[in-house]
Design an enzyme around this catalytic site. Structure first.
Site, short mmCIF file in Angstrom:
data_model
loop_
_atom_site.label_atom_id
_atom_site.label_comp_id
_atom_site.label_asym_id
_atom_site.label_seq_id
_atom_site.Cartn_x
_atom_site.Cartn_y
_atom_site.Cartn_z
N VAL A 15 0.83 -1.21 0.00
CA VAL A 15 0.00 0.00 0.00
C VAL A 15 0.87 1.26 0.00
O VAL A 15 0.60 2.22 -0.75
CB VAL A 15 -0.98 -0.01 1.20
CG1 VAL A 15 -1.85 1.23 1.19
CG2 VAL A 15 -1.85 -1.26 1.18
N VAL A 133 -11.56 -0.22 5.31
CA VAL A 133 -12.70 -1.08 4.97
C VAL A 133 -12.98 -0.99 3.47
O VAL A 133 -13.15 0.10 2.93
CB VAL A 133 -13.98 -0.64 5.73
CG1 VAL A 133 -15.15 -1.55 5.38
CG2 VAL A 133 -13.76 -0.64 7.24
N GLY A 135 -11.19 -1.37 0.76
CA GLY A 135 -10.17 -0.72 -0.08
C GLY A 135 -10.61 0.46 -0.91
O GLY A 135 -10.67 1.59 -0.42
N ILE A 137 -13.51 1.32 -2.20
CA ILE A 137 -14.90 1.83 -2.13
C ILE A 137 -14.96 2.90 -1.03
O ILE A 137 -14.65 2.60 0.12
CB ILE A 137 -15.91 0.71 -1.77
CG1 ILE A 137 -15.71 -0.53 -2.64
CG2 ILE A 137 -17.33 1.22 -1.85
CD1 ILE A 137 -16.60 -1.72 -2.26
N GLY A 188 -2.15 -12.14 -3.91
CA GLY A 188 -1.93 -11.02 -2.99
C GLY A 188 -3.20 -10.54 -2.30
O GLY A 188 -3.20 -9.47 -1.69
N GLU A 191 -4.27 -12.04 3.70
CA GLU A 191 -3.30 -11.54 4.68
C GLU A 191 -2.13 -12.53 4.71
O GLU A 191 -2.28 -13.68 4.29
CB GLU A 191 -3.94 -11.48 6.07
CG GLU A 191 -5.21 -10.65 6.16
CD GLU A 191 -4.97 -9.17 5.91
OE1 GLU A 191 -4.11 -8.57 6.56
OE2 GLU A 191 -5.67 -8.61 5.04
N ASP A 202 -11.17 -10.89 9.71
CA ASP A 202 -10.93 -9.66 8.92
C ASP A 202 -12.28 -8.99 8.61
O ASP A 202 -12.43 -7.77 8.78
CB ASP A 202 -10.17 -10.02 7.63
CG ASP A 202 -9.92 -8.80 6.77
OD1 ASP A 202 -9.04 -8.00 7.12
OD2 ASP A 202 -10.63 -8.63 5.74
N LYS A 206 -14.01 -5.29 9.91
CA LYS A 206 -14.57 -4.29 8.99
C LYS A 206 -16.04 -4.00 9.30
O LYS A 206 -16.46 -2.85 9.27
CB LYS A 206 -14.38 -4.77 7.56
CG LYS A 206 -12.89 -4.79 7.15
CD LYS A 206 -12.67 -5.54 5.86
CE LYS A 206 -11.21 -5.55 5.44
NZ LYS A 206 -10.93 -6.50 4.36
N GLY A 303 -5.77 -4.45 -2.74
CA GLY A 303 -4.86 -4.22 -3.86
C GLY A 303 -4.16 -2.89 -3.72
O GLY A 303 -4.66 -1.97 -3.06
P1 NAP Z 1 3.08 -4.92 3.62
O1 NAP Z 1 3.19 -5.06 2.15
O2 NAP Z 1 3.45 -6.06 4.48
O3 NAP Z 1 3.99 -3.66 4.04
C1 NAP Z 1 4.27 -3.32 5.37
C2 NAP Z 1 5.38 -2.29 5.35
O4 NAP Z 1 5.56 -1.81 6.66
C3 NAP Z 1 6.74 -2.79 4.88
O5 NAP Z 1 7.32 -1.79 4.09
C4 NAP Z 1 7.54 -3.00 6.16
O6 NAP Z 1 8.93 -2.70 5.99
C5 NAP Z 1 6.93 -1.94 7.05
N1 NAP Z 1 6.89 -2.30 8.49
C6 NAP Z 1 6.09 -3.19 9.08
N2 NAP Z 1 6.25 -3.19 10.41
C7 NAP Z 1 7.20 -2.27 10.67
C8 NAP Z 1 7.81 -1.79 11.85
N3 NAP Z 1 7.47 -2.29 13.05
N4 NAP Z 1 8.74 -0.83 11.73
C9 NAP Z 1 9.07 -0.33 10.52
N5 NAP Z 1 8.51 -0.71 9.36
C10 NAP Z 1 7.59 -1.69 9.43
O7 NAP Z 1 1.59 -4.48 4.04
P2 NAP Z 1 0.48 -3.82 3.11
O8 NAP Z 1 -0.23 -4.88 2.32
O9 NAP Z 1 1.03 -2.66 2.39
O10 NAP Z 1 -0.59 -3.36 4.22
C11 NAP Z 1 -0.36 -2.22 5.01
C12 NAP Z 1 -1.63 -1.87 5.79
O11 NAP Z 1 -2.70 -1.62 4.91
C13 NAP Z 1 -2.11 -2.99 6.73
O12 NAP Z 1 -2.68 -2.41 7.88
C14 NAP Z 1 -3.21 -3.67 5.90
O13 NAP Z 1 -4.17 -4.34 6.70
C15 NAP Z 1 -3.81 -2.46 5.23
N6 NAP Z 1 -4.53 -2.77 3.99
C16 NAP Z 1 -3.90 -3.47 3.01
C17 NAP Z 1 -4.58 -3.75 1.85
C18 NAP Z 1 -3.92 -4.50 0.71
O14 NAP Z 1 -4.58 -4.73 -0.30
N7 NAP Z 1 -2.64 -4.86 0.82
C19 NAP Z 1 -5.92 -3.31 1.68
C20 NAP Z 1 -6.53 -2.58 2.72
C21 NAP Z 1 -5.82 -2.31 3.87
P3 NAP Z 1 9.90 -3.45 4.94
O15 NAP Z 1 9.40 -3.09 3.59
O16 NAP Z 1 11.25 -2.90 5.19
O17 NAP Z 1 9.74 -4.89 5.23
N1 HSE Z 2 -7.08 -9.77 3.13
C1 HSE Z 2 -7.99 -8.69 2.89
C2 HSE Z 2 -9.09 -9.19 1.95
C3 HSE Z 2 -7.24 -7.52 2.31
O1 HSE Z 2 -8.98 -10.30 1.43
O2 HSE Z 2 -10.07 -8.48 1.77
C4 HSE Z 2 -8.03 -6.22 2.31
O3 HSE Z 2 -8.35 -5.79 3.59
#
Ligand code: NAP
Ligand code: HSE
Length: 433
Positions: A15, A133, A135, A137, A188, A191, A202, A206, A303
């Site tokens: 993200v 919640v 993404g 929307i 991807g 989680e 999850d 939400k 995403g």
């Molecule tokens: P991710 O790809 O795992 O990225 C997490 C990032 O945070 C990485 O860059 C990691 O560093 C860094 N990080 C984690 N813990 C840390 C700490 N304690 N100190 C310093 N850096 C730290 O996660 P993501 O998918 O982007 O998701 C991020 C947030 O958005 C989460 O809360 C997730 O629930 C939410 N979210 C994600 C999505 C989705 O589609 N992915 C959708 C809605 C909400 P490094 O890069 O150095 O490892």
């Molecule tokens: N794992 C979550 C999902 C990511 O499948 O909807 C978005 O919050």
């Protein structure tokens, strides 16, 4: 007017990278909307040497949270690192420093949202979490602003992309749960530990956020009754289809009078209901308001770019508030005290699949049991199994209280003609409250 707004990113994974990309790609639009440029000043990561998808300078990356949180040049903190404890303490630190915060962290907001929003309010800071919640929307702003004049009585959300992907592939392609879960992980959607997806947690986080905003009442994660999709079988999906339903993992928040009920479970939705056609990793939130009637909001629930879009929209809101000098006014303290419905106040229809002995009198025993609990039946299907020794009986009830229905299930497990209660699901989408 400020010519440059500086952002501090906590996290630079899926993200975080999307946020930087959208800010870079939309500089002209942002400058037009906000009258200033926007740049990412510092980014907190775990690993300075990791290869990144987009170009950043070595000076932008740091391992030290204070370089972001205490940086006087940074106006807004965007938390996209995930997890609970570090994220909570960094957000608190940022708010205590008078910085506005945007987060995508549903795990954190579902558990500590109320505490953090109160702190933001006290500090006169904005704290937005649209990306947490569904993404892409814009459903939180829709509940709080778009439907502000209405009284919302029902929210039903397909808010987990992973489980929707799995159920869609199981239903439409007859594929197995484990195989499709692996595919969802590779794509991807899931989680890193997919337990929270498939066990419904999850979605529970939400729907508790949606219910809190929709009903203006602080709902906790513990208030949500949760059941995941790990026990769903292709037989259930086929019988559901024959009876006119599609199975979805649905977060349900219902309000009746001044009491509410919040739950997540695999739910049978009539084929003709708009939620039934939400497939693959897509999300949708159906909202019923007393004045507006039925509405539904559809789009990608996860995403990189869809989620980043929600974050950058929050950023635009913070910066617009800054121009108007009204930051910190967005925290709405819930209007109502929480009142939860008891099991004899929660009404629903149910689908039930049982294996029973195929002998004279079986149906009479079953109908007597249903009658005793005031449960009447709407649909019945019977299929012979084991050369006629067993009957697979599939029933759909009329609306019944949760208490009476659970008593029926308990008693079914005790009577001789019933060999096994194979499955039971809630049926929704036919009654509007
Ligand atoms: P991710 O790809 O795992 O990225 C997490 C990032 O945070 C990485 O860059 C990691 O560093 C860094 N990080 C984690 N813990 C840390 C700490 N304690 N100190 C310093 N850096 C730290 O996660 P993501 O998918 O982007 O998701 C991020 C947030 O958005 C989460 O809360 C997730 O629930 C939410 N979210 C994600 C999505 C989705 O589609 N992915 C959708 C809605 C909400 P490094 O890069 O150095 O490892
Ligand atoms: N794992 C979550 C999902 C990511 O499948 O909807 C978005 O919050």
């Amino acid at each position: 007017m400020t010519k440059q707004m500086n952002i501090g990113l906590l996290g630079f994974g899926t993200v975080g990278t999307g946020v930087l990309q959208i800010i870079q790609d939309h500089q002209d639009k942002l400058a037009h909307q906000l009258g200033c440029g926007v740049s990412i000043k510092k980014i907190l990561v775990n690993d300075l040497n990791k290869e990144r998808q987009v170009k950043v300078t070595p000076e932008q990356l740091t391992l030290d949270p204070q370089e972001v949180l205490d940086n006087p040049d940074i106006d807004v903190i965007v938390e996209v690192m995930g997890g609970i404890e570090d994220a909570r303490s960094y957000i608190r630190h940022a708010l205590e420093n008078g910085k506005h915060v945007i987060t995508a962290n549903k795990d954190l907001m579902a558990v500590h949202g109320s505490e953090l929003l109160q702190l933001a309010d006290k500090q006169g800071c904005d704290l937005f979490y649209e990306a947490s919640v569904a993404g892409g929307i814009p459903i939180l702003r829709t509940l709080v602003e778009g439907l502000a004049s209405d009284r919302i009585t029902k929210i039903m959300g397909i808010v987990n992309g992973t489980t929707n992907y799995i159920l869609t592939k199981m239903t439409k392609e007859g594929r197995l749960f484990d195989e499709v879960l692996q595919e969802a992980q590779a794509l991807g959607y899931a989680e890193s530990d997919p337990t929270a997806d498939v066990e419904g947690l999850d979605a529970a986080r939400k729907i508790s956020i949606l219910g809190t905003l929709g009903f203006s009442m602080n709902l906790d994660l513990d208030d949500v009754s949760v059941k995941g999709i790990t026990k769903v079988t292709t037989q259930d999906l086929n019988y559901a289809d024959q009876l006119g339903y599609t199975m979805k993992l649905v977060g349900i928040a219902n309000r009746s009078g001044d009491k509410v009920e919040v739950s997540v479970q695999p739910t049978l939705i009539p084929h003709e209901h708009p939620l039934a056609s939400v497939d693959d990793e897509y999300n949708a939130v159906y909202v019923y308001g007393e004045a507006v009637g039925e509405t539904m909001f559809y789009g990608p629930g996860a995403g990189q770019l869809p989620t980043a879009t929600a974050i950058v929209s929050d950023l635009v809101e913070v910066l617009k508030n800054k121009r108007l000098g009204v930051n910190g006014n967005s925290v709405v303290i819930p209007q109502f005290n929480k009142k939860l419905q008891t099991d004899d106040e929660i009404f629903s229809k149910y689908f039930l699949r049982i294996h029973a002995k195929d002998v004279p009198g079986t149906f009479s025993v079953l109908t007597t049991l249903f009658d005793e609990q005031g449960v009447s039946l709407e649909k019945i299907l019977q299929v012979p199994l084991n050369q006629g020794k067993l009957a697979e009986i599939i029933l759909v009830t009329h609306a019944v209280t949760k208490k009476n229905y659970e008593t029926v299930i308990e008693k079914l497990n005790d009577i001789d003609v019933v060999v096994e209660v194979k499955s039971s699901y809630r049926v929704e989408g036919e009654m509007k409250k």
